[in-house]
Motif scaffolding. Structure first.
Motif, PDB file in Angstrom:
ATOM      1  N   GLU A 267      -0.310  -4.181   2.550  1.00 30.77           N
ATOM      2  CA  GLU A 267       1.153  -4.046   2.410  1.00 30.77           C
ATOM      3  C   GLU A 267       1.601  -4.511   1.027  1.00 30.77           C
ATOM      4  O   GLU A 267       2.391  -3.837   0.361  1.00 30.77           O
ATOM      5  CB  GLU A 267       1.866  -4.853   3.503  1.00 30.77           C
ATOM      6  CG  GLU A 267       1.870  -4.116   4.832  1.00 30.77           C
ATOM      7  CD  GLU A 267       2.377  -4.966   5.998  1.00 30.77           C
ATOM      8  OE1 GLU A 267       2.749  -4.367   7.026  1.00 30.77           O
ATOM      9  OE2 GLU A 267       2.382  -6.218   5.881  1.00 30.77           O
ATOM     10  N   ASP A 268       1.075  -5.635   0.586  1.00 28.62           N
ATOM     11  CA  ASP A 268       1.434  -6.147  -0.751  1.00 28.62           C
ATOM     12  C   ASP A 268       1.041  -5.158  -1.836  1.00 28.62           C
ATOM     13  O   ASP A 268       1.806  -4.884  -2.754  1.00 28.62           O
ATOM     14  CB  ASP A 268       0.709  -7.476  -1.038  1.00 28.62           C
ATOM     15  CG  ASP A 268       1.332  -8.611  -0.246  1.00 28.62           C
ATOM     16  OD1 ASP A 268       2.413  -8.375   0.331  1.00 28.62           O
ATOM     17  OD2 ASP A 268       0.717  -9.701  -0.187  1.00 28.62           O
ATOM     18  N   PHE A 269      -0.179  -4.629  -1.720  1.00 26.57           N
ATOM     19  CA  PHE A 269      -0.702  -3.710  -2.740  1.00 26.57           C
ATOM     20  C   PHE A 269       0.177  -2.456  -2.822  1.00 26.57           C
ATOM     21  O   PHE A 269       0.540  -2.012  -3.919  1.00 26.57           O
ATOM     22  CB  PHE A 269      -2.152  -3.332  -2.390  1.00 26.57           C
ATOM     23  CG  PHE A 269      -2.850  -2.505  -3.434  1.00 26.57           C
ATOM     24  CD1 PHE A 269      -3.365  -3.093  -4.586  1.00 26.57           C
ATOM     25  CD2 PHE A 269      -3.006  -1.131  -3.268  1.00 26.57           C
ATOM     26  CE1 PHE A 269      -4.028  -2.334  -5.549  1.00 26.57           C
ATOM     27  CE2 PHE A 269      -3.661  -0.365  -4.227  1.00 26.57           C
ATOM     28  CZ  PHE A 269      -4.175  -0.966  -5.369  1.00 26.57           C
ATOM     29  N   VAL A 270       0.524  -1.922  -1.675  1.00 24.56           N
ATOM     30  CA  VAL A 270       1.328  -0.684  -1.671  1.00 24.56           C
ATOM     31  C   VAL A 270       2.721  -0.956  -2.244  1.00 24.56           C
ATOM     32  O   VAL A 270       3.315  -0.102  -2.904  1.00 24.56           O
ATOM     33  CB  VAL A 270       1.378  -0.075  -0.244  1.00 24.56           C
ATOM     34  CG1 VAL A 270       2.295   1.134  -0.184  1.00 24.56           C
ATOM     35  CG2 VAL A 270      -0.024   0.320   0.207  1.00 24.56           C
ATOM     36  N   LYS A 271       3.244  -2.170  -2.017  1.00 19.88           N
ATOM     37  CA  LYS A 271       4.546  -2.548  -2.588  1.00 19.88           C
ATOM     38  C   LYS A 271       4.478  -2.612  -4.113  1.00 19.88           C
ATOM     39  O   LYS A 271       5.374  -2.197  -4.824  1.00 19.88           O
ATOM     40  CB  LYS A 271       4.947  -3.925  -2.042  1.00 19.88           C
ATOM     41  CG  LYS A 271       6.222  -3.861  -1.178  1.00 19.88           C
ATOM     42  CD  LYS A 271       6.640  -5.245  -0.756  1.00 19.88           C
ATOM     43  CE  LYS A 271       6.409  -5.421   0.737  1.00 19.88           C
ATOM     44  NZ  LYS A 271       6.199  -6.798   1.143  1.00 19.88           N
ATOM     45  N   GLU A 272       3.378  -3.153  -4.611  1.00 23.24           N
ATOM     46  CA  GLU A 272       3.223  -3.398  -6.053  1.00 23.24           C
ATOM     47  C   GLU A 272       2.954  -2.139  -6.871  1.00 23.24           C
ATOM     48  O   GLU A 272       3.263  -2.074  -8.047  1.00 23.24           O
ATOM     49  CB  GLU A 272       2.041  -4.352  -6.298  1.00 23.24           C
ATOM     50  CG  GLU A 272       2.273  -5.789  -5.902  1.00 23.24           C
ATOM     51  CD  GLU A 272       3.176  -6.516  -6.891  1.00 23.24           C
ATOM     52  OE1 GLU A 272       3.011  -6.296  -8.103  1.00 23.24           O
ATOM     53  OE2 GLU A 272       4.049  -7.272  -6.437  1.00 23.24           O
ATOM     54  N   VAL A 273       2.272  -1.175  -6.260  1.00 18.62           N
ATOM     55  CA  VAL A 273       1.763  -0.031  -7.025  1.00 18.62           C
ATOM     56  C   VAL A 273       2.586   1.218  -6.709  1.00 18.62           C
ATOM     57  O   VAL A 273       2.923   1.475  -5.551  1.00 18.62           O
ATOM     58  CB  VAL A 273       0.258   0.196  -6.705  1.00 18.62           C
ATOM     59  CG1 VAL A 273      -0.274   1.415  -7.445  1.00 18.62           C
ATOM     60  CG2 VAL A 273      -0.552  -1.040  -7.063  1.00 18.62           C
ATOM     61  N   GLU A 274       2.887   1.977  -7.774  1.00 15.88           N
ATOM     62  CA  GLU A 274       3.778   3.130  -7.607  1.00 15.88           C
ATOM     63  C   GLU A 274       3.197   4.219  -6.694  1.00 15.88           C
ATOM     64  O   GLU A 274       3.763   4.570  -5.673  1.00 15.88           O
ATOM     65  CB  GLU A 274       4.039   3.731  -8.993  1.00 15.88           C
ATOM     66  CG  GLU A 274       5.473   4.141  -9.197  1.00 15.88           C
ATOM     67  CD  GLU A 274       5.676   4.561 -10.649  1.00 15.88           C
ATOM     68  OE1 GLU A 274       5.788   3.652 -11.503  1.00 15.88           O
ATOM     69  OE2 GLU A 274       5.692   5.779 -10.911  1.00 15.88           O
ATOM     70  N   THR A 275       2.018   4.719  -7.068  1.00 17.84           N
ATOM     71  CA  THR A 275       1.387   5.761  -6.229  1.00 17.84           C
ATOM     72  C   THR A 275       0.020   5.262  -5.782  1.00 17.84           C
ATOM     73  O   THR A 275      -0.825   4.919  -6.612  1.00 17.84           O
ATOM     74  CB  THR A 275       1.192   7.062  -7.032  1.00 17.84           C
ATOM     75  OG1 THR A 275       2.449   7.413  -7.598  1.00 17.84           O
ATOM     76  CG2 THR A 275       0.676   8.181  -6.164  1.00 17.84           C
ATOM     77  N   VAL A 276      -0.178   5.240  -4.471  1.00 17.64           N
ATOM     78  CA  VAL A 276      -1.445   4.724  -3.947  1.00 17.64           C
ATOM     79  C   VAL A 276      -2.218   5.848  -3.255  1.00 17.64           C
ATOM     80  O   VAL A 276      -1.702   6.526  -2.358  1.00 17.64           O
ATOM     81  CB  VAL A 276      -1.207   3.566  -2.946  1.00 17.64           C
ATOM     82  CG1 VAL A 276      -2.528   3.134  -2.297  1.00 17.64           C
ATOM     83  CG2 VAL A 276      -0.561   2.379  -3.642  1.00 17.64           C
ATOM     84  N   TYR A 277      -3.455   6.031  -3.710  1.00 16.61           N
ATOM     85  CA  TYR A 277      -4.359   6.982  -3.066  1.00 16.61           C
ATOM     86  C   TYR A 277      -5.355   6.205  -2.203  1.00 16.61           C
ATOM     87  O   TYR A 277      -5.838   5.154  -2.617  1.00 16.61           O
ATOM     88  CB  TYR A 277      -5.160   7.771  -4.104  1.00 16.61           C
ATOM     89  CG  TYR A 277      -4.356   8.778  -4.876  1.00 16.61           C
ATOM     90  CD1 TYR A 277      -4.246  10.096  -4.439  1.00 16.61           C
ATOM     91  CD2 TYR A 277      -3.718   8.416  -6.061  1.00 16.61           C
ATOM     92  CE1 TYR A 277      -3.513  11.029  -5.163  1.00 16.61           C
ATOM     93  CE2 TYR A 277      -2.984   9.346  -6.790  1.00 16.61           C
ATOM     94  CZ  TYR A 277      -2.886  10.652  -6.329  1.00 16.61           C
ATOM     95  OH  TYR A 277      -2.174  11.573  -7.041  1.00 16.61           O
ATOM     96  N   ILE A 278      -5.668   6.780  -1.056  1.00 12.74           N
ATOM     97  CA  ILE A 278      -6.753   6.193  -0.260  1.00 12.74           C
ATOM     98  C   ILE A 278      -7.966   7.078  -0.432  1.00 12.74           C
ATOM     99  O   ILE A 278      -7.925   8.277  -0.154  1.00 12.74           O
ATOM    100  CB  ILE A 278      -6.342   6.064   1.214  1.00 12.74           C
ATOM    101  CG1 ILE A 278      -5.159   5.121   1.259  1.00 12.74           C
ATOM    102  CG2 ILE A 278      -7.528   5.575   2.055  1.00 12.74           C
ATOM    103  CD1 ILE A 278      -4.813   4.550   2.576  1.00 12.74           C
ATOM    104  N   ILE A 279      -9.018   6.496  -0.969  1.00 14.75           N
ATOM    105  CA  ILE A 279     -10.219   7.280  -1.261  1.00 14.75           C
ATOM    106  C   ILE A 279     -11.308   6.869  -0.276  1.00 14.75           C
ATOM    107  O   ILE A 279     -11.890   5.783  -0.376  1.00 14.75           O
ATOM    108  CB  ILE A 279     -10.709   7.043  -2.712  1.00 14.75           C
ATOM    109  CG1 ILE A 279      -9.572   7.298  -3.716  1.00 14.75           C
ATOM    110  CG2 ILE A 279     -11.926   7.917  -3.016  1.00 14.75           C
ATOM    111  CD1 ILE A 279      -9.074   8.731  -3.787  1.00 14.75           C
ATOM    112  N   GLU A 280     -11.563   7.721   0.678  1.00  8.45           N
ATOM    113  CA  GLU A 280     -12.609   7.458   1.668  1.00  8.45           C
ATOM    114  C   GLU A 280     -13.274   8.768   2.027  1.00  8.45           C
ATOM    115  O   GLU A 280     -12.593   9.750   2.298  1.00  8.45           O
ATOM    116  CB  GLU A 280     -12.045   6.767   2.925  1.00  8.45           C
ATOM    117  CG  GLU A 280     -10.843   7.466   3.540  1.00  8.45           C
ATOM    118  CD  GLU A 280     -10.182   6.683   4.676  1.00  8.45           C
ATOM    119  OE1 GLU A 280     -10.864   5.904   5.351  1.00  8.45           O
ATOM    120  OE2 GLU A 280      -8.969   6.877   4.875  1.00  8.45           O
TER     121      GLU A 280
END
Ligand SMILES: Cc1ncc(C[n+]2csc(CCOP(=O)(O)OP(=O)(O)O)c2C)c(N)n1
Length: 579
Positions: A267-280
């Motif tokens: 949750e913190d990471f997604v708040k901090e970063v503008e565009t978040v990709y999940i790479i799996e």
């Protein structure tokens, strides 16, 4: 100064087991997990064995853990399906000493029958799953997996993938530290899973998972690397390497524990970063959970659920650029084909001639499905050949299966085929089962099994006699025959498919690649006698090709001297000569 070595991922996992003080390991081979046990067997201090299948392997490891020593089991992803019965309930009992289950997934299907994602099983079994992204992490995280196992009283799944298992990187070696054996304490409510105790343990499982999810944001192997906050990635395992290569300046949340996820950290990471990709790779296991928390991320709408990823692929999708500097490597086409001298070819050449269909199984002999042999019609999973044929007989009657047999390898027969044969005996089958006994587990690289007379450690042991085993469970007609005796095979198969007696034909001849198996001959074609009819080509031996004039030639460097081709030339143009 500590020693450093370049190690394969699988070698590093074995080293991690050694350093973690593992005392017992039981496994069944399966690419890409096989070498873990082979490396581990070299450490005298660790008891290692091949079990007949993954269920047995996991139960052995669980027994060792309950008795108080750190233990493990290794398998490939589909092996976990076989082991899933004990797996789901071991999540309830928990462990005594640490128990880690190594499961090797195969994104890209380099050597498997499907591409399933073990992280989904970890979630449904409510088991923690740890995943490294290089060899050093493989070793270190493996030790950490034991700490988690013991701290939270749970088996832990350790996930590797083909790329990680089979690539090398630097590993810093440590000492072996063997924790004191745990004392065993009898506890019916913990170890005897009948309804009353299982109801109680289910509560424990749920509480444990909630606790682990809370703690996960503090696990040292879940890490945030803040950089450019315009773009960020949540990833784990080998895809982490692709992210770092493609986007070295991006922010990354690298997960070491994939189940349960560190919710607060994410949750913190997604708040901090503008565009978040999940790479799996494979399934959207992380993505679906993250989205279920109402977080805005990008994932499988951009990336495939199939195959392996690469740094270049990430760049292409995200930047729309393809700056791959390497020429695309074009590997020469190599059609899947049985080796020269393989005894399976002899069996399939006979079945092909008799126009027999085979309910097939998993092993080298699955290649009996492809041209020019074209014998195998079905292959589902290990052990299924016999039960599928039984189903066909019960559905359509004996007449229908008069041109059908089941074909199964020796290792696969002992893995799960024998259960299906018991079913045939019990339920009055009249089918024909062919055990293709090449004295080894060929497909995965020559592992010993319960009928070879050798253990994983190379010690002599009792060799189960397959014919006696079949007789002992009540098979009325068991015939052993040399796999290269084509006339004998033809007669035996014809008789048995037409008889009303359940028959097991054991076609015996060692794998052509086993040490010392080369025949002392080489086959030669007399081009004067060759009528270009192509009958000999129907056996699909890779040593045989045609000259420009259509006559057949044999590459002496490939020929193993088995002489199978001589049976298929009625003009006597092919002969066996001493090498
Ligand atoms: C459940 C499961 N475990 C392991 C494997 C990997 N695997 C494929 S075939 C095979 C055994 C092959 O040995 P055998 O039956 O003796 O046939 P051969 O390859 O020697 O012809 C193994 C271990 C698998 N596909 N599925």
């Amino acid at each position: 100064m500590s020693e450093k070595r370049i190690m394969l991922g699988n070698d590093a996992i074995a080293r991690g087991a050694y350093e973690a003080g593992v005392k017992v390991s039981s496994s069944y081979p399966g690419t890409p997990s096989t070498e873990i046990s082979e490396f581990l067997a070299k450490y005298e201090e660790v008891y290692t064995e091949w079990a007949p299948n993954e269920k047995v392997a996991l139960e052995v490891a669980a027994g060792a853990s309950i008795s108080g020593v750190r233990s493990m089991a290794c398998m490939k992803h589909v092996g976990l399906n076989v082991a899933s019965d004990p797996l789901y309930t071991l999540a309830y009992t928990g462990i005594n000493a640490g128990l880690v289950i190594v499961v090797a997934d195969d994104p890209g299907i380099a050597s498997s029958q499907n591409e399933q994602d073990t992280r989904m099983i970890a979630r449904s079994a409510h088991l923690p799953l740890v995943e490294p992204s290089d060899s050093n992490e493989a070793k270190e995280y493996f030790k950490y997996a034991f700490d988690l196992s013991e701290k939270y009283d749970t088996p832990v799944i350790f996930r590797t993938t083909t790329k990680l298992s089979h690539s090398q990187s630097i590993v810093e070696l440590g000492e072996r530290v063997v924790p004191e054996d745990k004392t065993y304490e009898r506890s019916m409510t913990k170890y005897v899973m009948m309804p009353a105790s299982a109801i109680g343990r289910h509560k424990v499982v749920e509480a444990r998972e909630i606790q682990m999810e809370k703690d996960a944001s503090t696990f040292p192997i879940n890490k945030v690397e803040y950089n450019d906050k315009k773009i960020g990635f949540i990833t784990s395992g080998v895809p982490y390497q692709y992210v770092k290569e493609a986007f070295p300046n991006a922010s990354v949340l690298k997960l070491g524990v994939i189940n349960p996820l560190p919710k607060a950290m994410i949750e913190d990471f997604v708040k901090e970063v503008e565009t978040v990709y999940i790479i799996e790779e494979l399934e959207p296991v992380i993505e679906e959970q993250v989205r279920s928390w109402g977080l805005n991320v990008k994932g499988k709408e951009c990336f495939t659920k199939q195959g392996e990823y690469s740094a270049n692929m990430l760049k292409k999708v995200i930047n729309g650029t393809d700056d791959c500097v390497f020429e695309k490597a074009v590997s020469p086409a190599r059609p899947p084909i049985l080796c020269p001298g393989c005894p399976h070819r002899s069996v399939f050449s006979v079945l092909n001639k008799l126009k027999i269909h085979a309910s097939g199984d998993i092993g080298c002999y699955t290649l009996g499905a492809v041209a020019p042999l074209n014998v195998i019609d079905t292959t589902i999973c290990m052990g299924s050949s016999i039960s599928l044929l039984h189903g066909m007989e019960k559905a359509k009657g004996k007449e229908y299966i008069k041109n059908w047999v089941a074909t199964i390898g020796d290792s696969t027969f002992l893995h799960t085929g024998v259960n299906s044969l018991i079913n045939m005996v019990y339920n009055k089958s009249s089918a024909t089962v062919m055990i293709l006994d090449n004295r080894t587990t060929g497909m995965t690289g020559h592992q010993e099994h319960a009928a070879t007379g050798k253990t994983l450690k190379g010690e002599d042991t009792y060799a189960i006699d397959l014919a006696e085993l079949c007789r002992s469970i009540g098979v009325p007609n068991v015939i052993e025959i040399n796999a290269f005796d084509v006339q004998g095979l033809e007669k035996t198969v014809k008789e048995s498919v037409n008889s009303d007696t359940l028959t097991v034909i054991i076609a015996k001849a060692p794998c052509a690649l086993l040490k010392g198996q080369k025949f002392p001959y080489v086959c030669k074609v007399d081009s004067e006698k060759c009528k270009k009819c192509g009958m000999c080509m129907k056996i699909g031996c890779p040593a045989m090709t045609r000259n420009e004039d259509g006559t057949v030639k044999i590459d002496e460097t490939m020929c193993n001297g088995c002489g199978l081709c001589t049976n298929y030339c009625k003009f006597g143009a092919i002969s066996k000569e001493e090498r």
